[in-house]
Write an enzyme that holds these catalytic residues in place. Structure first.
Site, PDB file in Angstrom:
ATOM      1  N   GLY A  56       0.820  -1.218   0.000  1.00  0.00           N
ATOM      2  CA  GLY A  56       0.000   0.000   0.000  1.00  0.00           C
ATOM      3  C   GLY A  56       0.847   1.258   0.000  1.00  0.00           C
ATOM      4  O   GLY A  56       0.463   2.266   0.587  1.00  0.00           O
ATOM      5  N   ASN A  58       1.401   3.293  -2.362  1.00  0.00           N
ATOM      6  CA  ASN A  58       1.069   4.301  -3.382  1.00  0.00           C
ATOM      7  C   ASN A  58       0.171   5.415  -2.858  1.00  0.00           C
ATOM      8  O   ASN A  58      -0.161   6.343  -3.574  1.00  0.00           O
ATOM      9  CB  ASN A  58       0.438   3.632  -4.614  1.00  0.00           C
ATOM     10  CG  ASN A  58      -0.920   3.015  -4.322  1.00  0.00           C
ATOM     11  OD1 ASN A  58      -1.567   3.362  -3.339  1.00  0.00           O
ATOM     12  ND2 ASN A  58      -1.356   2.101  -5.164  1.00  0.00           N
ATOM     13  N   GLY A  60      -1.495   7.647   0.875  1.00  0.00           N
ATOM     14  CA  GLY A  60      -1.614   7.914   2.314  1.00  0.00           C
ATOM     15  C   GLY A  60      -0.343   7.697   3.120  1.00  0.00           C
ATOM     16  O   GLY A  60       0.739   8.176   2.763  1.00  0.00           O
ATOM     17  N   ILE A  61      -0.504   6.966   4.216  1.00  0.00           N
ATOM     18  CA  ILE A  61       0.579   6.747   5.166  1.00  0.00           C
ATOM     19  C   ILE A  61       1.714   5.937   4.525  1.00  0.00           C
ATOM     20  O   ILE A  61       2.892   6.233   4.722  1.00  0.00           O
ATOM     21  CB  ILE A  61       0.028   5.992   6.395  1.00  0.00           C
ATOM     22  CG1 ILE A  61      -1.153   6.764   7.006  1.00  0.00           C
ATOM     23  CG2 ILE A  61       1.101   5.776   7.429  1.00  0.00           C
ATOM     24  CD1 ILE A  61      -1.943   5.959   8.030  1.00  0.00           C
ATOM     25  N   GLY A  62       1.343   4.933   3.736  1.00  0.00           N
ATOM     26  CA  GLY A  62       2.337   4.073   3.082  1.00  0.00           C
ATOM     27  C   GLY A  62       3.197   4.860   2.103  1.00  0.00           C
ATOM     28  O   GLY A  62       4.412   4.656   2.006  1.00  0.00           O
ATOM     29  N   SER A 185      -4.553  -0.566  14.263  1.00  0.00           N
ATOM     30  CA  SER A 185      -5.336   0.635  14.526  1.00  0.00           C
ATOM     31  C   SER A 185      -5.821   0.635  15.965  1.00  0.00           C
ATOM     32  O   SER A 185      -6.014  -0.406  16.576  1.00  0.00           O
ATOM     33  CB  SER A 185      -6.531   0.688  13.593  1.00  0.00           C
ATOM     34  OG  SER A 185      -7.412   1.696  14.022  1.00  0.00           O
ATOM     35  N   TYR A 218     -13.884  -3.954  11.414  1.00  0.00           N
ATOM     36  CA  TYR A 218     -12.515  -3.469  11.174  1.00  0.00           C
ATOM     37  C   TYR A 218     -11.651  -3.765  12.403  1.00  0.00           C
ATOM     38  O   TYR A 218     -10.518  -4.224  12.292  1.00  0.00           O
ATOM     39  CB  TYR A 218     -12.603  -1.970  10.886  1.00  0.00           C
ATOM     40  CG  TYR A 218     -11.318  -1.233  10.637  1.00  0.00           C
ATOM     41  CD1 TYR A 218     -10.668  -1.296   9.410  1.00  0.00           C
ATOM     42  CD2 TYR A 218     -10.759  -0.419  11.624  1.00  0.00           C
ATOM     43  CE1 TYR A 218      -9.508  -0.579   9.167  1.00  0.00           C
ATOM     44  CE2 TYR A 218      -9.597   0.307  11.392  1.00  0.00           C
ATOM     45  CZ  TYR A 218      -8.980   0.222  10.154  1.00  0.00           C
ATOM     46  OH  TYR A 218      -7.833   0.934   9.932  1.00  0.00           O
TER      47      TYR A 218
HETATM   48  N1  LIG Z   1      -6.058   6.752   8.075  1.00  0.00           N
HETATM   49  C1  LIG Z   1      -6.260   6.452   9.342  1.00  0.00           C
HETATM   50  O1  LIG Z   1      -6.815   7.263  10.098  1.00  0.00           O
HETATM   51  C2  LIG Z   1      -5.826   5.141   9.897  1.00  0.00           C
HETATM   52  C3  LIG Z   1      -6.018   4.887  11.266  1.00  0.00           C
HETATM   53  C4  LIG Z   1      -5.614   3.674  11.783  1.00  0.00           C
HETATM   54  C5  LIG Z   1      -5.019   2.727  10.943  1.00  0.00           C
HETATM   55  N2  LIG Z   1      -4.855   2.983   9.622  1.00  0.00           N
HETATM   56  C6  LIG Z   1      -4.206   1.955   8.795  1.00  0.00           C
HETATM   57  O2  LIG Z   1      -3.148   2.520   8.060  1.00  0.00           O
HETATM   58  C7  LIG Z   1      -2.902   1.734   6.896  1.00  0.00           C
HETATM   59  C8  LIG Z   1      -2.718   2.653   5.689  1.00  0.00           C
HETATM   60  O3  LIG Z   1      -3.937   3.282   5.386  1.00  0.00           O
HETATM   61  P1  LIG Z   1      -4.101   4.747   4.782  1.00  0.00           P
HETATM   62  O4  LIG Z   1      -4.890   5.508   5.776  1.00  0.00           O
HETATM   63  O5  LIG Z   1      -2.824   5.280   4.305  1.00  0.00           O
HETATM   64  O6  LIG Z   1      -5.120   4.422   3.575  1.00  0.00           O
HETATM   65  P2  LIG Z   1      -5.049   4.599   2.004  1.00  0.00           P
HETATM   66  O7  LIG Z   1      -4.539   5.931   1.631  1.00  0.00           O
HETATM   67  O8  LIG Z   1      -6.382   4.181   1.529  1.00  0.00           O
HETATM   68  O9  LIG Z   1      -3.984   3.508   1.570  1.00  0.00           O
HETATM   69  C9  LIG Z   1      -4.275   2.144   1.576  1.00  0.00           C
HETATM   70  C10 LIG Z   1      -3.279   1.423   0.682  1.00  0.00           C
HETATM   71  O10 LIG Z   1      -3.557   0.025   0.714  1.00  0.00           O
HETATM   72  C11 LIG Z   1      -3.542  -0.480  -0.606  1.00  0.00           C
HETATM   73  N3  LIG Z   1      -4.457  -1.604  -0.696  1.00  0.00           N
HETATM   74  C12 LIG Z   1      -5.783  -1.621  -0.410  1.00  0.00           C
HETATM   75  N4  LIG Z   1      -6.305  -2.824  -0.671  1.00  0.00           N
HETATM   76  C13 LIG Z   1      -5.281  -3.591  -1.121  1.00  0.00           C
HETATM   77  C14 LIG Z   1      -5.199  -4.936  -1.591  1.00  0.00           C
HETATM   78  N5  LIG Z   1      -6.264  -5.721  -1.659  1.00  0.00           N
HETATM   79  N6  LIG Z   1      -3.997  -5.408  -1.967  1.00  0.00           N
HETATM   80  C15 LIG Z   1      -2.903  -4.615  -1.933  1.00  0.00           C
HETATM   81  N7  LIG Z   1      -2.930  -3.345  -1.513  1.00  0.00           N
HETATM   82  C16 LIG Z   1      -4.105  -2.832  -1.132  1.00  0.00           C
HETATM   83  C17 LIG Z   1      -3.977   0.686  -1.488  1.00  0.00           C
HETATM   84  O11 LIG Z   1      -3.437   0.592  -2.799  1.00  0.00           O
HETATM   85  P3  LIG Z   1      -4.271  -0.033  -4.037  1.00  0.00           P
HETATM   86  O12 LIG Z   1      -5.678   0.450  -3.902  1.00  0.00           O
HETATM   87  O13 LIG Z   1      -3.563   0.420  -5.265  1.00  0.00           O
HETATM   88  O14 LIG Z   1      -4.150  -1.513  -3.862  1.00  0.00           O
HETATM   89  C18 LIG Z   1      -3.346   1.868  -0.768  1.00  0.00           C
HETATM   90  O15 LIG Z   1      -2.035   2.075  -1.205  1.00  0.00           O
HETATM   91  C19 LIG Z   1      -4.080   0.760   6.812  1.00  0.00           C
HETATM   92  O16 LIG Z   1      -3.651  -0.503   7.294  1.00  0.00           O
HETATM   93  C20 LIG Z   1      -5.090   1.349   7.748  1.00  0.00           C
HETATM   94  O17 LIG Z   1      -5.941   0.367   8.282  1.00  0.00           O
HETATM   95  C21 LIG Z   1      -5.245   4.178   9.080  1.00  0.00           C
END
Ligand SMILES: NC(=O)c1ccc[n+]([C@@H]2O[C@H](COP(=O)([O-])OP(=O)(O)OC[C@H]3O[C@@H](n4cnc5c(N)ncnc54)[C@H](OP(=O)(O)O)[C@@H]3O)[C@@H](O)[C@H]2O)c1
Ligand SMILES: *[C@@H]1O[C@H](CO)[C@@H](O)[C@H](O)[C@H]1NC(C)=O
Ligand SMILES: *[C@@H]1O[C@H](CO)[C@@H](O)[C@H](O)[C@H]1NC(C)=O
Ligand SMILES: *[C@@H]1O[C@H](CO)[C@@H](O)[C@H](O)[C@H]1NC(C)=O
Length: 332
Positions: A56, A58, A60-62, A185, A218
């Site tokens: 992931g 591409n 947000g956090i990643g 989370s 979740y």
């Molecule tokens: N944002 C928050 O407030 C928050 C809070 C607590 C925990 N988190 C955790 O932080 C992590 C990163 O999330 P984010 O907030 O940065 O969200 P994000 O911007 O939606 O990024 C999620 C990433 O996961 C990838 N992804 C989703 N489904 C996938 C699949 N089936 N196979 C491979 N890659 C996949 C997406 O890329 P593709 O769509 O191209 O596959 C995207 O790069 C997650 O584990 C999330 O649960 C976030």
């Protein structure tokens, strides 16, 4: 009569204005007190010659994590589904960091075959793996099962990363000292499943309509992430560490599946009080690079600090049972 009315309006206007001013100052105060002062990774560690894999990466956090590790000189592999978005992310990271060693590989964590193909190719193509960040995750999707009956949210957030890590373990061990960083989370505290009988843990039978029930669903997957890390940490040889973290509430695409109204309100709150993706990536980066943490393993972090997760997440017996249950599932 009039003058009394004007007088009263004047007073209430003053009260309202002072109240608004107070609220604004309070929010600004909170903003600085909460973020980004707290939980910033200040390590200068360089990573030349190291290989980091970020699922992931591409968005947000990643994405911010990938950029930071690239800036430190690591070779960075982004693993995700959306090829176009990933290639744009790679180009952006190369342009801003000047590090050309950034690549994308296709990986769909929802699909067992995709994970196996990815791992096979990775193990063949790369001679080491120093840092694995299990960051990819998803929230708020409709109820849907994989072909072997696992809830899709559980598959993408837990079973998929478990499978991936399992298949890359030999490479990580051969590259010691190496690190595994899992993104969980705070919502793991919402988890609600039968801790005694795990036979239905991967199938979600509750509602998905409300925000509350989605949080439980979740939370279940994110609790499994922590339990897995605890069990894994115990099984890894010395020199390979595994830790897990809550990034904070971060403004990213993960909320795209929510209704536009909820999303708008949430983003307003996050803008005022919580994190940007750069701030959200800090704890991950800290766990990836801090020299102080080279022997730390099996711990849960928030704002770059070790904290206690929920009581269930500290249950070592539960962690062990879940580990065996997941292992027999992925070996089917
Ligand atoms: N944002 C928050 O407030 C928050 C809070 C607590 C925990 N988190 C955790 O932080 C992590 C990163 O999330 P984010 O907030 O940065 O969200 P994000 O911007 O939606 O990024 C999620 C990433 O996961 C990838 N992804 C989703 N489904 C996938 C699949 N089936 N196979 C491979 N890659 C996949 C997406 O890329 P593709 O769509 O191209 O596959 C995207 O790069 C997650 O584990 C999330 O649960 C976030
Ligand atoms: C978390 O890390 C452990 C290693 O400690 C790994 O086995 C597990 O699959 C990871 N889980 C997730 C969901 O990232
Ligand atoms: C565990 O739950 C399953 C399904 O809910 C049930 O069939 C099974 O008998 C239960 N096992 C125990 C030991 O309670
Ligand atoms: C980690 O362990 C090694 C070997 O036991 C030791 O030399 C090193 O100082 C430890 N590092 C930290 C930060 O405690």
């Amino acid at each position: 009569m009039w003058s009394i009315l004007v007088y009263l309006i004047g007073i209430s206007a003053k009260i309202i204005v002072s109240f608004i001013l107070f609220c604004v100052l309070f929010l600004i105060g909170c903003r600085f007190w909460l973020e980004p002062v707290k939980g910033v990774c200040k390590c200068k560690t360089k990573l030349h010659g190291k290989i980091a894999l970020i699922t992931g990466g591409n968005s947000g956090i990643g994405f911010e994590t990938a950029k930071d590790l690239a800036r430190r000189g690591a070779k960075v592999i982004i693993a995700s589904r959306d090829v176009k978005k990933s290639e744009e992310a790679v180009a952006n990271i190369i342009a801003t960091t000047g590090n050309e060693l950034v690549e994308h590989r296709y990986l769909n964590l929802a699909n067992k075959d995709s994970i196996e193909t990815f791992a096979k190719d990775f193990n063949k193509e790369f001679d080491r793996l120093d840092i694995l960040v299990n960051n990819a995750g998803i929230g708020g999707i409709k109820k849907q099962n994989t072909e072997n009956g696992i809830d899709m949210l559980m598959q993408i957030n837990y079973v998929g990363p478990f499978t991936l890590t399992y298949l890359l373990l030999d490479k990580l061990i051969a590259s010691k000292p190496s690190r595994i960083v899992n993104v969980s989370s705070y919502l793991h505290k919402m988890a609600k499943f039968d801790f005694e009988n795990l036979s239905d843990v991967f199938t979600y039978s509750g509602q998905t309509g409300s925000l509350y029930s989605q949080s439980i669903r979740y939370g279940n997957a994110k609790l499994c992430d922590i339990l897995w890390t605890v069990a894994l940490a115990k099984k890894l040889p010395y020199g390979v560490t595994a830790n897990v973290l809550h990034p904070g509430l971060v403004k990213t695409n993960i909320f795209n599946n929510f209704s536009p109204h909820i999303k708008r309100v949430l983003f307003l709150i996050i803008d005022l009080l919580y994190k940007t993706p750069i701030e959200g990536a800090q704890t991950i980066i800290h766990l990836c690079v801090s020299p102080k943490l080279e022997n730390e393993t099996g711990c849960y972090y928030m704002d770059c600090k070790k904290v206690s997760p929920s009581k269930a997440a500290e249950d070592e017996d539960l962690a062990e049972r879940l580990w065996h249950k997941t292992l027999s599932l992925i070996k089917q």
